[in-house]
Design an enzyme around this catalytic site. Sequence first.
Site, short mmCIF file in Angstrom:
data_model
loop_
_atom_site.label_atom_id
_atom_site.label_comp_id
_atom_site.label_asym_id
_atom_site.label_seq_id
_atom_site.Cartn_x
_atom_site.Cartn_y
_atom_site.Cartn_z
N HIS A 119 1.02 -1.22 0.47
CA HIS A 119 -0.49 -0.04 0.11
C HIS A 119 1.30 1.16 0.00
O HIS A 119 2.22 1.24 0.49
CB HIS A 119 -0.79 0.45 1.55
CG HIS A 119 -1.09 1.40 1.60
ND1 HIS A 119 -2.34 2.00 1.34
CD2 HIS A 119 -0.95 2.59 2.06
CE1 HIS A 119 -2.89 3.23 0.91
NE2 HIS A 119 -2.10 3.76 1.50
N GLU A 130 -1.95 9.09 6.98
CA GLU A 130 -1.91 7.73 7.09
C GLU A 130 -0.34 7.79 8.03
O GLU A 130 -0.26 6.27 9.05
CB GLU A 130 -1.45 7.08 5.58
CG GLU A 130 -3.01 7.11 5.19
CD GLU A 130 -2.55 6.75 3.76
OE1 GLU A 130 -1.20 6.08 3.79
OE2 GLU A 130 -4.23 5.64 3.00
#
Length: 156
Positions: A119, A130
């Site tokens: 990812h 994130e």
Amino acid sequence: MSDSMQRTLVLLKPDAVQRRLIGELIARFEAKGLNIVAMKMLQVTPELAKQHYAEHVEKPFYPSLESFITSAPIVALAIDGLDVIQVVRDMLGATSGLKAAAGTIRGDFSSSRQMNLVHASDGPDAAQRELALYFDESEFCDYQPVLVPFLRAGDE
């Protein structure tokens, strides 16, 4: 960091860990001249999965996504570099390993849409959000590799 210097999050997902591809995948980022400034192995909890994939929680495929991401440890990386967000996404290839070009990480190692090994943040806002899920500010080890003059021109 200059305007074109960025930081992004990369996760080596459970399939990458289980298939023992951690070193090979990290080597690709290093060979590209990107700078790993934080790294850790961890087990994603259902709570962290819900935070990370918040936009997908209500979608029908979310339970299988959560089951997968929590099935084994992952390796989280914070990576710096020039335009690193796009550079890393290009290195990963198309989301589906079946559609990813040869030479990309997914094109070379994946033949699945979900078991796609990695990812990476898809933009600056996502990267900031994130990175904060996986790392505290104190965990970033900012440094300038001595080989930078051999990786890019001084005005880049």
